[in-house]
Scaffold this motif. Structure first.
Motif, short mmCIF file in Angstrom:
data_model
loop_
_atom_site.label_atom_id
_atom_site.label_comp_id
_atom_site.label_asym_id
_atom_site.label_seq_id
_atom_site.Cartn_x
_atom_site.Cartn_y
_atom_site.Cartn_z
N SER A 44 0.93 -1.16 0.01
CA SER A 44 0.05 -0.04 -0.05
C SER A 44 0.95 1.10 -0.03
CB SER A 44 -0.86 0.02 1.40
OG SER A 44 -1.83 -0.97 1.17
N PRO A 45 0.19 2.37 -0.43
CA PRO A 45 1.02 3.60 -0.32
C PRO A 45 0.98 4.17 1.06
CG PRO A 45 -1.18 3.88 -1.19
CD PRO A 45 -0.92 2.46 -1.14
N PRO A 46 1.82 5.17 1.29
CA PRO A 46 1.56 6.00 2.69
C PRO A 46 0.26 6.85 2.50
CG PRO A 46 3.46 6.51 1.28
CD PRO A 46 2.81 5.96 0.47
N PHE A 47 -0.30 7.26 3.63
CA PHE A 47 -1.59 8.13 3.67
C PHE A 47 -1.34 9.42 3.03
CE2 PHE A 47 -4.25 11.17 5.61
CZ PHE A 47 -5.64 10.55 5.54
N GLY A 48 -2.22 9.63 2.03
CA GLY A 48 -2.22 10.90 1.43
C GLY A 48 -1.49 11.09 0.38
N ILE A 49 -0.55 9.99 -0.13
CA ILE A 49 0.27 10.05 -1.23
C ILE A 49 -0.21 8.64 -2.21
CG2 ILE A 49 2.68 9.87 -2.07
CD1 ILE A 49 3.37 11.13 0.52
N HIS A 50 -0.68 8.97 -3.40
CA HIS A 50 -1.06 7.96 -4.21
C HIS A 50 -2.21 7.24 -3.85
CE1 HIS A 50 3.51 8.13 -5.76
NE2 HIS A 50 2.89 9.36 -5.96
N ASP A 51 -2.65 7.34 -2.60
CA ASP A 51 -3.89 6.61 -2.05
C ASP A 51 -5.15 7.09 -2.69
OD1 ASP A 51 -3.84 8.67 -0.68
OD2 ASP A 51 -3.97 7.49 1.34
N ALA A 52 -6.15 6.38 -1.88
CA ALA A 52 -7.76 6.78 -2.28
C ALA A 52 -8.59 6.64 -1.01
CB ALA A 52 -8.26 5.66 -3.25
N THR A 53 -9.76 7.13 -1.15
CA THR A 53 -10.52 7.33 0.10
C THR A 53 -11.35 6.01 0.46
OG1 THR A 53 -12.15 8.50 -1.12
CG2 THR A 53 -10.51 9.79 0.10
N ASP A 54 -11.54 5.15 -0.45
CA ASP A 54 -12.10 3.84 -0.02
C ASP A 54 -11.32 2.96 0.90
OD1 ASP A 54 -10.46 3.45 -2.51
OD2 ASP A 54 -11.31 1.60 -2.56
N GLN A 55 -12.18 2.14 1.83
CA GLN A 55 -11.30 1.38 2.76
C GLN A 55 -10.24 0.83 2.24
OE1 GLN A 55 -11.70 0.79 6.12
NE2 GLN A 55 -13.02 2.83 6.09
N PRO A 56 -10.14 -0.21 1.18
CA PRO A 56 -9.14 -1.09 0.77
C PRO A 56 -7.79 -0.02 0.36
CG PRO A 56 -11.02 -1.71 -0.43
CD PRO A 56 -11.33 -0.47 0.46
N HIS A 57 -8.11 1.05 0.14
CA HIS A 57 -7.22 1.89 -0.79
C HIS A 57 -6.65 3.05 0.00
CE1 HIS A 57 -8.75 -0.40 -4.20
NE2 HIS A 57 -7.42 -0.67 -4.60
N ILE A 58 -7.12 3.15 1.35
CA ILE A 58 -6.35 4.29 2.26
C ILE A 58 -5.01 3.81 2.41
CG2 ILE A 58 -6.66 5.46 4.46
CD1 ILE A 58 -9.64 4.51 4.46
N GLY A 59 -4.05 4.73 2.54
CA GLY A 59 -2.74 4.59 2.71
C GLY A 59 -2.58 4.46 4.24
N PHE A 60 -1.33 3.98 4.76
CA PHE A 60 -0.97 3.80 6.01
C PHE A 60 -0.29 5.02 6.53
CE2 PHE A 60 -1.72 -0.69 4.96
CZ PHE A 60 -2.35 -1.07 5.96
N ARG A 61 -0.82 5.52 7.82
CA ARG A 61 -0.22 6.82 8.32
C ARG A 61 1.12 6.35 9.05
NH1 ARG A 61 -3.71 11.26 9.22
NH2 ARG A 61 -6.08 10.47 8.72
N ALA A 62 1.02 5.24 9.21
CA ALA A 62 2.59 4.85 9.96
C ALA A 62 3.55 4.80 8.88
CB ALA A 62 2.49 3.44 10.44
N PHE A 63 3.47 4.92 7.66
CA PHE A 63 4.48 4.91 6.56
C PHE A 63 4.82 6.38 6.78
CE2 PHE A 63 2.47 1.21 3.61
CZ PHE A 63 2.61 0.29 4.70
#
Ligand SMILES: [Zn+2]
Length: 221
Positions: free
Chosen positions: A153-172
């Motif tokens: 998965s991508p980081p949160f807010g970078i190349h991600d999306a807003t649907d549950q499966p595609h939300i990025g991880f904030r820990a990244f």
């Protein structure tokens, strides 16, 4: 077959793959399509036979993480493959390969009850925080925490999306800010238009969505 050098070089050439079996790679022209690569990275959601094919043709080491769709693969021989043959699973590890400090984190944001390769934000925070001592040790030993982070998965807010499966991880994002890997490679987010952003500079780190494949010349000079 890990890379043998122990000192980091200034340049490496990488074949990175993710999410989709690509005919230009899975065919007789692979060596032409990916000349002189030093190693292969898979960001997940790919059949193991595809990765086995790439490794056998290019004869280079494979480093990978699992994607949320990875499942055991039933072969015609009756055998079941749970991993690609001979690759190194980077998940939740921080290791030195060929002079490169590499780490990986598998899977996607959790979106159903199937918990294989799916994580909550809290679950991923827990994994990332437990990697910190090894990354701090690298800073003390090598003067840098991490060179390459491989994720599905991508980081949160970078190349991600807003649907549950595609939300990025904030820990990244925390891990990237804190330990400044030169590169992050991820997949999971399929690209349907050339207008979509697939490479983002985030502080000291180049974040690259490698879907479905990329030949990348890495620069550490
Ligand atoms: Zn995925």
């Amino acid at each position: 077959m890990p890379l043998l050098d122990t000192k980091r070089r200034d340049h490496y050439r990488l074949l990175a793959v993710s999410d989709k079996v690509e005919p230009r790679i899975y065919g007789p022209n692979l060596r032409l399509a990916a000349p002189n690569v030093d190693f292969i990275v898979s960001c997940g959601d790919l059949p193991y036979y595809y990765l086995d094919y790439i490794v056998s043709v290019l004869d280079r080491p494979l480093y990978y993480v699992h994607g949320n769709h990875d499942r055991p693969e039933h072969r015609a021989s009756g055998q079941v493959a749970y991993e690609p043959t001979g690759g190194v699973n980077l998940h939740h590890g921080v290791r030195l390969f060929g002079g490169l400090l590499m780490a990986g984190l598998e899977g996607s944001h959790r979106y159903n009850r199937n918990d294989s390769y799916q994580y909550t934000q809290g679950g991923m925070w827990s994994l990332v925080l437990r990697m910190c001592p090894a990354l701090i040790r690298n800073q003390l030993l090598y003067g840098r925490g991490l060179d390459i982070l491989v994720t599905h998965s991508p980081p949160f807010g970078i190349h991600d999306a807003t649907d549950q499966p595609h939300i990025g991880f904030r820990a990244f994002n925390f891990l990237i800010r804190q330990f400044k890997p030169r590169y992050v490679f991820h997949g999971h987010q399929h690209i349907y238009s050339q207008l979509e952003t697939t490479r983002t500079q985030y502080e000291a780190t180049a974040i690259v969505n490698v879907y479905p494949f990329r030949i990348l010349d890495l620069d550490f000079s």
